[in-house]
Design a protein around this motif. Structure first.
Motif, PDB file in Angstrom:
ATOM      1  N   TYR A  31      32.263  36.359 -21.468  1.00 48.63           N
ATOM      2  CA  TYR A  31      33.009  35.620 -22.482  1.00 48.63           C
ATOM      3  C   TYR A  31      33.363  34.241 -21.934  1.00 48.63           C
ATOM      4  O   TYR A  31      33.773  34.121 -20.772  1.00 48.63           O
ATOM      5  CB  TYR A  31      34.289  36.378 -22.872  1.00 48.63           C
ATOM      6  CG  TYR A  31      33.998  37.648 -23.616  1.00 48.63           C
ATOM      7  CD1 TYR A  31      33.746  38.830 -22.932  1.00 48.63           C
ATOM      8  CD2 TYR A  31      33.967  37.669 -25.005  1.00 48.63           C
ATOM      9  CE1 TYR A  31      33.457  40.003 -23.620  1.00 48.63           C
ATOM     10  CE2 TYR A  31      33.682  38.835 -25.692  1.00 48.63           C
ATOM     11  CZ  TYR A  31      33.427  39.994 -24.988  1.00 48.63           C
ATOM     12  OH  TYR A  31      33.142  41.148 -25.674  1.00 48.63           O
ATOM     13  N   TYR A  33      35.058  30.228 -22.789  1.00 56.26           N
ATOM     14  CA  TYR A  33      36.082  29.570 -23.590  1.00 56.26           C
ATOM     15  C   TYR A  33      36.125  28.089 -23.248  1.00 56.26           C
ATOM     16  O   TYR A  33      35.831  27.676 -22.124  1.00 56.26           O
ATOM     17  CB  TYR A  33      37.473  30.163 -23.276  1.00 56.26           C
ATOM     18  CG  TYR A  33      37.521  31.671 -23.260  1.00 56.26           C
ATOM     19  CD1 TYR A  33      37.172  32.387 -22.114  1.00 56.26           C
ATOM     20  CD2 TYR A  33      37.930  32.393 -24.373  1.00 56.26           C
ATOM     21  CE1 TYR A  33      37.209  33.764 -22.082  1.00 56.26           C
ATOM     22  CE2 TYR A  33      37.975  33.780 -24.353  1.00 56.26           C
ATOM     23  CZ  TYR A  33      37.616  34.458 -23.207  1.00 56.26           C
ATOM     24  OH  TYR A  33      37.657  35.836 -23.183  1.00 56.26           O
ATOM     25  N   SER A  48      36.072  30.319 -28.412  1.00 59.70           N
ATOM     26  CA  SER A  48      35.548  31.348 -27.520  1.00 59.70           C
ATOM     27  C   SER A  48      34.134  31.695 -27.959  1.00 59.70           C
ATOM     28  O   SER A  48      33.767  31.546 -29.132  1.00 59.70           O
ATOM     29  CB  SER A  48      36.444  32.585 -27.502  1.00 59.70           C
ATOM     30  OG  SER A  48      36.551  33.135 -28.805  1.00 59.70           O
ATOM     31  N   ARG A  98      36.594  40.541 -23.231  1.00 56.98           N
ATOM     32  CA  ARG A  98      37.506  39.806 -24.103  1.00 56.98           C
ATOM     33  C   ARG A  98      38.852  40.497 -24.202  1.00 56.98           C
ATOM     34  O   ARG A  98      39.873  39.843 -24.253  1.00 56.98           O
ATOM     35  CB  ARG A  98      36.910  39.704 -25.506  1.00 56.98           C
ATOM     36  CG  ARG A  98      37.752  38.875 -26.464  1.00 56.98           C
ATOM     37  CD  ARG A  98      37.349  39.141 -27.892  1.00 56.98           C
ATOM     38  NE  ARG A  98      37.759  40.457 -28.306  1.00 56.98           N
ATOM     39  CZ  ARG A  98      37.509  40.965 -29.509  1.00 56.98           C
ATOM     40  NH1 ARG A  98      36.820  40.275 -30.385  1.00 56.98           N
ATOM     41  NH2 ARG A  98      37.921  42.173 -29.817  1.00 56.98           N
ATOM     42  N   GLN A 103      41.367  35.406 -17.945  1.00 54.67           N
ATOM     43  CA  GLN A 103      40.502  34.245 -18.108  1.00 54.67           C
ATOM     44  C   GLN A 103      40.698  33.335 -16.909  1.00 54.67           C
ATOM     45  O   GLN A 103      41.822  32.949 -16.588  1.00 54.67           O
ATOM     46  CB  GLN A 103      40.840  33.507 -19.407  1.00 54.67           C
ATOM     47  CG  GLN A 103      40.537  34.348 -20.653  1.00 54.67           C
ATOM     48  CD  GLN A 103      40.817  33.626 -21.949  1.00 54.67           C
ATOM     49  OE1 GLN A 103      40.845  32.394 -22.022  1.00 54.67           O
ATOM     50  NE2 GLN A 103      41.017  34.391 -23.014  1.00 54.67           N
TER      51      GLN A 103
ATOM     52  N   SER B  98      40.700  36.584 -28.904  1.00 53.69           N
ATOM     53  CA  SER B  98      40.308  36.165 -27.576  1.00 53.69           C
ATOM     54  C   SER B  98      41.096  34.968 -27.076  1.00 53.69           C
ATOM     55  O   SER B  98      41.074  34.691 -25.893  1.00 53.69           O
ATOM     56  CB  SER B  98      38.815  35.821 -27.574  1.00 53.69           C
ATOM     57  OG  SER B  98      38.531  34.867 -28.586  1.00 53.69           O
ATOM     58  N   ARG B  99      41.801  34.282 -27.964  1.00 56.61           N
ATOM     59  CA  ARG B  99      42.464  33.068 -27.522  1.00 56.61           C
ATOM     60  C   ARG B  99      43.736  33.370 -26.747  1.00 56.61           C
ATOM     61  O   ARG B  99      44.480  34.304 -27.052  1.00 56.61           O
ATOM     62  CB  ARG B  99      42.798  32.175 -28.714  1.00 56.61           C
ATOM     63  CG  ARG B  99      43.942  32.678 -29.585  1.00 56.61           C
ATOM     64  CD  ARG B  99      44.337  31.632 -30.619  1.00 56.61           C
ATOM     65  NE  ARG B  99      43.313  31.465 -31.639  1.00 56.61           N
ATOM     66  CZ  ARG B  99      43.343  30.503 -32.563  1.00 56.61           C
ATOM     67  NH1 ARG B  99      44.324  29.617 -32.567  1.00 56.61           N
ATOM     68  NH2 ARG B  99      42.393  30.397 -33.478  1.00 56.61           N
TER      69      ARG B  99
END
Lengths: 114, 112
Positions: A31, A33, A48, A98, A103, B98-99
């Motif tokens: 994933y 971003y 994303s 995800r 992240q 996902s943010r």
């Protein structure tokens, strides 16, 4: 320790020009971003990307923006016609999954639009 | 002239003291929370995370506390060192999305 890398570190461009920001995510991550941070402000989500398509995007990510994974390692953000207000730090991030996975962020590209 | 941009809350501590940085989140649907450290000119660096089924998690010199009742998150740093000086952001995430949504940030300054 694997890390996200970004190029260039700095980019100066004229208003109306196209820019491409590049990122190499961590190799086994799936994933990807993009976030941005205007000077002195908090980090804001842009988009994303998973399995070669956008999975989520914010209201900031309008038709001027696009993302692509052109090969097995790179992930790019293109701004088609830059505006003064696009000046910001742009961060790429990647995660293994995800759903509630960390992240990891790259060092960023500082974009200045004149 | 007037400055533009966000005025960060600040916390100034002496080296060796414990630091507590607080964050209020807004979305009751958020169920994953992360603390990031950002040094000047660099990207956010992961410190510690916590899921909503927990109220406390400890790492090396750091502890995160989650109070879902009042939607409050805190980061405790033990024996703060000059290298801990940075801006600290909390971020929240919903399982369905996902943010990451970042908070306002706190500028921590550690005085030697």
């Amino acid at each position: 320790e694997p890390e996200v890398t970004q190029t260039p570190s700095h980019q100066v461009t004229q208003m109306g020009q196209e820019v491409i920001l590049r990122c190499v995510p961590i190799s086994n991550h799936l994933y990807f971003y993009w976030y941005r941070q205007i000077l002195g402000q908090k980090v804001e989500f842009l988009v994303s990307f998973y399995n070669n398509e956008i999975s989520e995007k914010s209201e900031i990510f309008d038709d001027q923006f696009s993302v692509e994974r052109p090969d097995g390692s790179n992930f790019t953000l293109k701004i088609r016609s830059t505006k003064l207000e696009d000046s910001a730090m742009y961060f790429c991030a990647s995660s293994a999954d995800r759903i509630q996975e960390t992240q990891y962020f790259g060092p960023g590209t500082r974009l200045l639009v004149l | 002239g007037e400055s533009v941009g966000l005025h960060l809350p600040t916390l100034s501590v002496q080296e060796g003291d414990n630091s507590i940085i607080n964050c209020a989140y807004s979305n009751s649907a958020s169920d994953y929370f992360i603390w990031y450290k950002q040094e000047s000119g660099k990207g956010p660096q992961f410190i510690i995370d916590i899921r909503s089924n927990m109220d406390k998690r400890q790492g090396q010199r750091v502890t995160v506390l989650l109070n879902k009742t009042v939607k409050h998150l805190s980061l405790q740093i033990a024996a703060t060192q000059p290298g801990d000086s940075a801006v600290y952001f909390c971020a929240e995430n919903k399982a369905s999305g996902s943010r990451l949504t970042f908070g306002e940030g706190t500028q921590l300054t550690v005085n030697p």
